[in-house]
Design a protein around this motif. Structure first.
Motif, PDB file in Angstrom:
ATOM      1  N   VAL A   6     -10.713   8.485  -6.625  1.00 58.48           N
ATOM      2  CA  VAL A   6     -10.374   7.722  -5.407  1.00 58.48           C
ATOM      3  C   VAL A   6     -10.249   6.223  -5.641  1.00 58.48           C
ATOM      4  CG1 VAL A   6     -11.056   7.118  -3.047  1.00 58.48           C
ATOM      5  CG2 VAL A   6     -11.386   9.465  -3.878  1.00 58.48           C
ATOM      6  N   ASN A   7     -11.265   5.611  -6.256  1.00 59.47           N
ATOM      7  CA  ASN A   7     -11.296   4.150  -6.277  1.00 59.47           C
ATOM      8  C   ASN A   7     -11.815   3.544  -7.577  1.00 59.47           C
ATOM      9  OD1 ASN A   7     -13.992   4.765  -6.113  1.00 59.47           O
ATOM     10  ND2 ASN A   7     -14.245   4.085  -4.009  1.00 59.47           N
ATOM     11  N   LYS A   8     -11.845   4.310  -8.643  1.00 58.72           N
ATOM     12  CA  LYS A   8     -12.342   3.789  -9.920  1.00 58.72           C
ATOM     13  C   LYS A   8     -11.173   3.398 -10.814  1.00 58.72           C
ATOM     14  CE  LYS A   8     -16.483   6.633  -9.608  1.00 58.72           C
ATOM     15  NZ  LYS A   8     -17.263   7.745 -10.194  1.00 58.72           N
ATOM     16  N   ARG A   9     -11.318   2.288 -11.493  1.00 58.75           N
ATOM     17  CA  ARG A   9     -10.264   1.791 -12.390  1.00 58.75           C
ATOM     18  C   ARG A   9     -10.654   2.019 -13.828  1.00 58.75           C
ATOM     19  NH1 ARG A   9     -10.363  -2.435  -9.198  1.00 58.75           N
ATOM     20  NH2 ARG A   9     -11.783  -3.499 -10.651  1.00 58.75           N
ATOM     21  N   ILE A  22      -5.868   4.766 -11.327  1.00 61.91           N
ATOM     22  CA  ILE A  22      -7.059   4.946 -10.481  1.00 61.91           C
ATOM     23  C   ILE A  22      -7.516   6.397 -10.636  1.00 61.91           C
ATOM     24  CG2 ILE A  22      -7.917   5.096  -8.097  1.00 61.91           C
ATOM     25  CD1 ILE A  22      -7.512   2.228  -8.855  1.00 61.91           C
ATOM     26  N   ASN A  52     -13.376  14.102  -3.713  1.00 70.07           N
ATOM     27  CA  ASN A  52     -13.163  12.706  -4.117  1.00 70.07           C
ATOM     28  C   ASN A  52     -12.597  12.678  -5.532  1.00 70.07           C
ATOM     29  OD1 ASN A  52     -14.034  11.445  -1.731  1.00 70.07           O
ATOM     30  ND2 ASN A  52     -16.179  11.710  -2.333  1.00 70.07           N
ATOM     31  N   SER A  86      -6.186  -1.051  -6.479  1.00 73.94           N
ATOM     32  CA  SER A  86      -7.374  -0.475  -5.854  1.00 73.94           C
ATOM     33  C   SER A  86      -6.993   0.783  -5.092  1.00 73.94           C
ATOM     34  CB  SER A  86      -8.042  -1.482  -4.921  1.00 73.94           C
ATOM     35  OG  SER A  86      -7.170  -1.847  -3.873  1.00 73.94           O
ATOM     36  N   GLY A  87      -7.959   1.672  -4.932  1.00 79.98           N
ATOM     37  CA  GLY A  87      -7.717   2.915  -4.230  1.00 79.98           C
ATOM     38  C   GLY A  87      -8.732   3.151  -3.145  1.00 79.98           C
ATOM     39  N   SER A  88      -8.343   3.962  -2.157  1.00 75.53           N
ATOM     40  CA  SER A  88      -9.238   4.306  -1.069  1.00 75.53           C
ATOM     41  C   SER A  88      -8.829   5.657  -0.494  1.00 75.53           C
ATOM     42  CB  SER A  88      -9.204   3.233   0.031  1.00 75.53           C
ATOM     43  OG  SER A  88      -7.896   3.145   0.589  1.00 75.53           O
ATOM     44  N   LYS A  89      -9.669   6.186   0.392  1.00 80.96           N
ATOM     45  CA  LYS A  89      -9.366   7.468   1.028  1.00 80.96           C
ATOM     46  C   LYS A  89      -9.979   7.502   2.403  1.00 80.96           C
ATOM     47  CE  LYS A  89     -11.443  11.504   0.455  1.00 80.96           C
ATOM     48  NZ  LYS A  89     -11.983  12.779  -0.085  1.00 80.96           N
ATOM     49  N   THR A 118       0.851  -1.190   0.000  1.00 85.56           N
ATOM     50  CA  THR A 118       0.000   0.000   0.000  1.00 85.56           C
ATOM     51  C   THR A 118       0.881   1.233   0.000  1.00 85.56           C
ATOM     52  OG1 THR A 118      -1.814  -1.090   1.160  1.00 85.56           O
ATOM     53  CG2 THR A 118      -1.745   1.310   1.254  1.00 85.56           C
TER      54      THR A 118
END
Lengths: 119, 111
Positions: free
Chosen positions: B53-56, B50, B33, B65-68, B19
């Motif tokens: 935030v979390n779209k591929r 990405i 976002n 993968s992404g997150s915040k 990560t």
């Protein structure tokens, strides 16, 4: 397929000027914001400028404001960056990139053109 | 226009997960976002991995993968492969006057 091809880079003396071009193909150019992003040798990415689809809006990083001018010719599917009063710290690979969500992120990038400012 | 903060380097063995963090402020990562991540191999142009935030994007492996959370975004790469070795940059929208800011980049080494 989407293609962005930059040109116009080269060696220029401090205080000099250079005009970069970016030829776009494979998409409807006048539907998209476009940006210039640069990368100094061995360094990270730095956003430089964006222009809206109809040229109504532009914005610049503080580091280039007043010296660089972004423009576009939708009839020629081309993006430009006029760079004046160049400094050594402007030395970088300059990428043009297609913006999404008003250039909040960038889905396609060109291969870049190197600008070297040195006496 | 301060850069977002990323670790200079991370490493992992093939098959492992890693990560990469990206710390901003309440004026950029924390407010929108609109965090994106880019992969850059040596001598090549950055590639979007990405967005939002979390779209591929289409064509990007689901190993990415992404997150915040708050002012910090993260990129996770699972099932590390040799081809994942590259520099990774985060980016965030930072408002209408600043536009976007990038992180300083993280060099991923696959051991």
């Amino acid at each position: 397929q989407v293609q962005l091809v930059e040109s116009g880079g080269g060696l220029v003396k401090p205080g000099g000027s250079l005009r970069l071009s970016c030829a776009a193909s494979g998409f409807t150019f006048n539907d998209y914001y476009m940006s210039w992003i640069r990368q100094a040798p061995g360094k990270g990415l730095e956003w430089v400028s964006y222009i809206s689809s109809s040229s109504s809006y532009t914005n610049y990083a503080d580091s280039v404001k007043g010296r660089f001018t972004i423009s576009r010719d939708n009839a020629k599917n081309s993006l430009y960056l006029q760079m004046n009063s160049l400094r050594a710290e402007d030395t970088a690979v300059y990428y043009c990139a297609r913006g999404q969500y008003s250039s909040s992120w960038f889905d396609y990038w060109g291969q870049g053109t190197l600008v070297t400012v040195s006496s | 226009q301060s850069a977002l903060t990323q670790p200079a380097s991370v490493s992992g063995s093939p098959g492992q997960s890693i990560t990469i963090s990206c710390t901003g402020t309440s004026s950029d990562v924390g407010s929108y976002n609109l965090v994106s991540w880019y992969q850059q191999h040596p001598g090549k142009a950055p590639k979007l991995m990405i967005y939002e935030v979390n779209k591929r994007p289409s064509g990007v492996s689901n190993r990415f993968s992404g997150s915040k959370s708050g002012n910090t975004a993260s990129l996770t790469i699972s099932g590390l492969q040799a081809e994942d070795e590259a520099d990774y940059y985060c980016c965030s929208y930072a408002g209408s006057s600043t536009s976007v800011v990038f992180g300083g980049g993280t060099k991923l080494t696959v051991l």
